[in-house]
Design a protein around this motif. Structure first.
Motif, mmCIF file in Angstrom:
data_model
loop_
_atom_site.group_PDB
_atom_site.id
_atom_site.type_symbol
_atom_site.label_atom_id
_atom_site.label_comp_id
_atom_site.label_asym_id
_atom_site.label_seq_id
_atom_site.Cartn_x
_atom_site.Cartn_y
_atom_site.Cartn_z
ATOM 1 N N VAL A 22 4.528 -18.168 -56.725
ATOM 2 C CA VAL A 22 5.544 -17.357 -57.660
ATOM 3 C C VAL A 22 6.845 -17.732 -57.066
ATOM 4 O O VAL A 22 7.823 -16.959 -57.285
ATOM 5 C CB VAL A 22 5.084 -15.852 -57.960
ATOM 6 N N SER A 23 7.150 -18.716 -56.542
ATOM 7 C CA SER A 23 8.419 -19.109 -55.719
ATOM 8 C C SER A 23 9.306 -19.212 -56.933
ATOM 9 O O SER A 23 10.741 -18.780 -56.679
ATOM 10 C CB SER A 23 8.458 -20.453 -55.117
ATOM 11 N N TYR A 24 8.957 -19.436 -58.006
ATOM 12 C CA TYR A 24 9.878 -19.690 -59.230
ATOM 13 C C TYR A 24 10.496 -18.319 -59.435
ATOM 14 O O TYR A 24 11.916 -18.411 -60.073
ATOM 15 C CB TYR A 24 9.508 -20.097 -60.710
ATOM 16 N N LEU A 25 10.129 -17.378 -58.959
ATOM 17 C CA LEU A 25 10.798 -15.930 -59.127
ATOM 18 C C LEU A 25 12.194 -15.808 -58.261
ATOM 19 O O LEU A 25 12.875 -14.957 -58.493
ATOM 20 C CB LEU A 25 9.647 -14.816 -58.813
ATOM 21 N N MET A 26 12.163 -16.482 -57.566
ATOM 22 C CA MET A 26 13.439 -16.540 -56.607
ATOM 23 C C MET A 26 14.609 -17.360 -57.211
ATOM 24 O O MET A 26 15.713 -17.550 -56.772
ATOM 25 C CB MET A 26 13.282 -17.232 -55.158
ATOM 26 N N ARG A 27 14.378 -18.155 -58.372
ATOM 27 C CA ARG A 27 15.154 -18.845 -59.348
ATOM 28 C C ARG A 27 15.736 -20.059 -58.500
ATOM 29 O O ARG A 27 16.785 -20.446 -58.597
ATOM 30 C CB ARG A 27 16.370 -17.911 -59.392
ATOM 31 N N ILE A 28 14.886 -20.688 -57.760
ATOM 32 C CA ILE A 28 15.236 -21.921 -56.941
ATOM 33 C C ILE A 28 15.330 -23.226 -57.826
ATOM 34 O O ILE A 28 15.899 -24.085 -57.380
ATOM 35 C CB ILE A 28 14.710 -22.072 -55.623
ATOM 36 N N ASN A 29 14.791 -22.805 -59.031
ATOM 37 C CA ASN A 29 14.803 -24.293 -59.864
ATOM 38 C C ASN A 29 15.772 -24.204 -61.043
ATOM 39 O O ASN A 29 16.001 -25.209 -61.544
ATOM 40 C CB ASN A 29 13.455 -24.104 -60.463
ATOM 41 N N GLU A 30 16.764 -23.104 -60.775
ATOM 42 C CA GLU A 30 18.070 -23.115 -61.851
ATOM 43 C C GLU A 30 19.041 -23.411 -61.166
ATOM 44 O O GLU A 30 19.198 -23.061 -59.692
ATOM 45 C CB GLU A 30 17.938 -21.711 -62.325
ATOM 46 N N PRO A 31 20.268 -23.723 -61.918
ATOM 47 C CA PRO A 31 21.506 -23.520 -60.980
ATOM 48 C C PRO A 31 21.860 -22.049 -60.810
ATOM 49 O O PRO A 31 21.367 -21.180 -61.595
ATOM 50 C CB PRO A 31 22.461 -24.168 -62.092
ATOM 51 N N PRO A 32 22.508 -21.806 -59.908
ATOM 52 C CA PRO A 32 23.167 -22.836 -58.687
ATOM 53 C C PRO A 32 21.979 -23.414 -57.816
ATOM 54 O O PRO A 32 21.431 -22.578 -57.408
ATOM 55 C CB PRO A 32 24.321 -21.908 -57.986
ATOM 56 N N PHE A 33 22.393 -24.518 -57.509
ATOM 57 C CA PHE A 33 21.120 -25.265 -56.938
ATOM 58 C C PHE A 33 21.110 -24.752 -55.422
ATOM 59 O O PHE A 33 21.929 -24.196 -54.960
ATOM 60 C CB PHE A 33 21.247 -26.715 -56.915
#
Ligand code: GLA
Length: 742
Positions: free
Chosen positions: A44-55
């Protein structure tokens, strides 16, 4: 319970019903991915929003500050561009204080790390616990930081602390060291805190969380009457049984800070730890510093489940006393009975009368030592006053023991009166700033117990008194806050350590005294309930809740306290009316029911009671013995709150096996033209049948409840249909119902 997912670079802590997930972003940054109901998925690492800008900075260092501005940092640091509130700040010898912590490995262990000198949770004898040690470092400062997370197999709480180590060859100065942070999305949160004042501690307050800061803190050197080291973040409208609830509670007894910060993107950062105001800790090369523990709890089933998680954690993993699950003796304390005006004869009169009524221990409060005839003198002179205690302490205790009663005594070991032999001999023993007239409070100073020789002296005096007679209980009081913070002993660059050292010194003194007297029943106290905190529970299984013994005021105080603390920890006594704090009259019977939700005892002169009131004491003692286990070992459920409805209060304790429960109902205000109330109960087995019995204060026995509710009713009926409480004549009336499996 705790696993590392190598591919996903995620740490997953699963408790009984919750999951807590930490991710490593950009191979460097420890981020908060998830905390909530237990979930099966790992990645669920996507929940840290690391795939979206700001990079992440490795891809886009041009805008690193944008990343730091919004990344859900697990342990935010000072001075490098995360402009929200941070958790740690460290200055080096050249004055630089920018600090960036990067991931540096981990360890998962089933041995809970020990934090020297601090109160702390521990695994139960048979139960398992696991601890994640997340290693972080800053190579520029030469600082290693370990984030600790412990989960117990039988509980939903996660216990956190932080260890920082100076791996450089020069001193470092830690100027901020919080213990825990949770950085999450806003759920339209409300903030719940416990606030008050002397005689009205820990009232529950709830407010919406707006943009900006909210929180609680203390700089008084103790937990304080005013605020409590607890934060509850509740989803909007959450109640006792529904909604998301995040709790943080600090196992510490000094200056604290609990903050909630809602930022520009509506994310909410919740954090707790030692207050950084006036705090600096010097770390020599190779030295380390451990922060006290914060207990985080998530409940997806409202406030009640959070409460029960804290209660179980403290009962099973924090309180060490041999009295933890044992019946405490019903005590009578002479404070409100006599204040300073007592002597051996008076105390023995009280003891004689008490012993006939079923009371089991006499506690001699303030005024037995030095020339302590009022609160203006003698603190520090821990020698028995022979004029008052004629025949000596041993004689008094022996006489009390002969009556079949135990004996307890009051101390205020951390204090020194300007008018005392101790002060005349050692004026430099008080905390003060040289050249400045230190402020008095209740005409007393605070001893600089951070100095070994002062601590040794006081511990010796206390132990000397305790060994001089068969003393089985101590009330450890603390009646002023710390100000004019100066120690003649600490060097300038360690002066900022004084407040924390002070708290460590209190812990050390209590630890040493308990080591000498392992069976001593210790009750902490601070002008009532100013040091009611989880730190003290590690040393004393009970803490005096408040100097306010009025049963109606106590409903609010005890409700706020029971939000986090098992009822077995709450010092509660029956006192006389009109009540000494508010002048209110309450039936003797109701005073007993309310005190039953605590350690139960008396704080009055039995020799002066009316015959009618006195006649109830044997029945109340019976009541205590009959229901004590249920009250102190059971699950606590709040049914209705007088602070919300203005009319009545109701709470239950239910045996862990659901076989019986006790309902306490207090009708605070009678309501005209209102026949009865239906209240829905909680905590039963749905399909089991239960019988309702009423406790009769005149006989001390149980009798059938209302004639039309005589038949056993199923748990489902009691919980959904409810029961009738008929209107009682007058205000402040109480009722105790024992509901037992048929
Ligand atoms: C504090 C305590 C009281 C009593 C007095 C004695 O106020 O809370 O219970 O012990 O001190 O001075």
């Amino acid at each position: 319970m705790i696993k590392y997912l190598e591919k996903e670079k995620l740490f997953k802590i699963d408790t009984v019903t919750t999951s807590y997930i930490i991710g490593i972003a950009d191979d460097k940054y420890a981020g908060h991915a998830y905390y909530g109901k237990r979930i099966p998925d790992d990645d669920v690492s996507y929940l840290m929003r690391i795939n979206e800008p700001p990079f992440v900075p490795s891809v886009n260092n041009r805008d690193k500050l944008s990343f730091l501005d919004c990344f859900p940092m697990e342990y935010p640091t000072h001075g490098v561009g995360d402009f929200r509130e941070d958790c740690i700040a460290v200055r080096n010898k050249d004055g630089y204080s920018g600090l960036e912590l990067f991931y540096d490995g981990y360890e998962i262990t089933d041995k809970k790390p020990h934090l020297d000198g601090l109160p702390q949770t521990f695994p139960s004898e048979s139960g398992k616990s696991e601890t994640l040690k997340l290693y972080l470092k800053d190579d520029v400062l030469g600082l290693k930081v370990t984030l600790l997370y412990t989960a117990f197999e039988d509980n939903d709480a996660i216990v956190r602390s932080v260890i920082m180590e100076n791996s450089s060859s020069d001193p470092l100065y830690v100027t901020k060291a919080l213990s825990a942070c949770i950085d999450m999305d806003n759920k339209d949160f409300e903030l719940m805190t416990l606030n008050g004042s002397w005689a009205r501690e820990r009232h529950i307050q709830r407010n919406p969380v707006g943009i900006g800061f909210a929180g609680v803190s203390s700089v008084r050197g103790e937990t304080s009457h005013q605020h409590h080291p607890f934060l509850g973040l509740l989803s909007k409208g959450a109640d006792d049984d529904h909604g998301d609830v995040y709790g943080m509670h600090f196992i510490y007894s000094g200056n604290f800070k609990g903050l909630v910060y809602r930022g520009q993107f509506d994310n909410v950062r919740m954090m707790m730890g030692i207050n950084d105001e006036d705090f600096t800790w010097k770390l020599e090369a190779g030295q380390s510093f451990a922060t006290p523990e914060v207990v985080t709890v998530y409940s997806g089933e409202g406030i009640g489940k959070m409460t029960r998680t804290y209660h179980d954690l403290y009962r099973n993993h924090l309180i060490r006393s041999p009295y933890k699950d044992k019946k405490r003796p019903i005590l009578i304390n002479n404070w409100e009975a006599t204040y300073f005006d007592f002597n051996t004869d008076k105390l023995l009169d009280i003891a004689r009368e008490s012993s006939k009524l079923g009371i089991e221990m006499l506690v001699m409060d303030d005024g037995w030592f030095g020339n302590r005839y009022d609160d203006n003198r003698a603190l520090g002179d821990w020698f028995v006053n022979g004029d008052k205690i004629k025949g000596g302490l041993k004689y008094l205790v022996d006489e009390v023991n002969k009556l079949g009663m135990k004996f307890g005594i009051w101390f205020e070991p951390e204090m020194i009166s300007p008018d005392s032999d101790l002060y005349r001999e050692h004026p430099d023993w008080a905390i003060a700033i040289p050249g400045r007239t230190a402020g008095l409070c209740r005409n007393q100073y605070v001893l600089d117990i951070t100095r070994d020789e002062i601590r040794d002296y006081i511990v010796e005096r206390v132990c000397d008194i305790l060994s001089s007679a068969n003393i089985e209980y101590v009330k450890w009081d603390m009646n002023r806050q710390l100000a004019d913070l100066g120690s003649l002993y600490l060097p300038a660059d360690k002066m900022g350590e004084l407040s924390h050292r002070y708290v460590l010194a209190v812990y050390d003194m209590q630890e040493r005294i308990l080591a000498r007297f392992p069976n001593l029943l210790l009750e902490n106290c601070s002008g009532g309930g100013a040091r009611f905190d989880p730190g003290m529970l590690y040393y004393s299984p009970q803490i005096w809740c408040s100097d306010d013994t009025d049963a109606i005021e106590r409903l609010k105080i005890q409700e706020g306290t029971a939000l986090l603390y098992p009822l077995s920890t709450m010092g509660a006594h029956v006192s006389v009316c009109p009540n000494h704090t508010v002048g209110r009259n309450t039936p003797f019977e109701t005073r007993g029911y309310v005190a039953l939700a605590g350690t139960f005892g008396y704080e009055l002169d039995v020799t002066k009671l009316s015959d009618e009131d006195k006649a109830m004491i044997p029945a109340q003692c019976k009541m205590y013995h009959k229901y004590r286990d249920l009250v102190t070992l059971g699950d606590y459920y709040r049914i209705a709150s007088y602070s919300d409805n203005g009319y009545f209060d109701a709470y239950m304790t239910v045996a862990k096996d659901r076989s019986e429960s006790l309902l306490t109902f207090v009708q605070v205000m009678n309501r005209p033209n209102h026949h009865s109330r239906i209240i829905k109960l909680k905590g039963f087995d749905s399909n089991e049948k239960y019988l309702i019995k009423k406790f009769n204060i005149e006989t001390g026995e149980e009798e059938p409840y209302l004639s039309y509710m005589k038949k056993p009713l199923s748990g489902d009926t009691l919980m959904n249909g409810g029961i009738i409480i008929e209107n009682m004549w007058g205000d402040n009336r109480g009722l105790l119902l024992h509901i037992v499996k048929a």
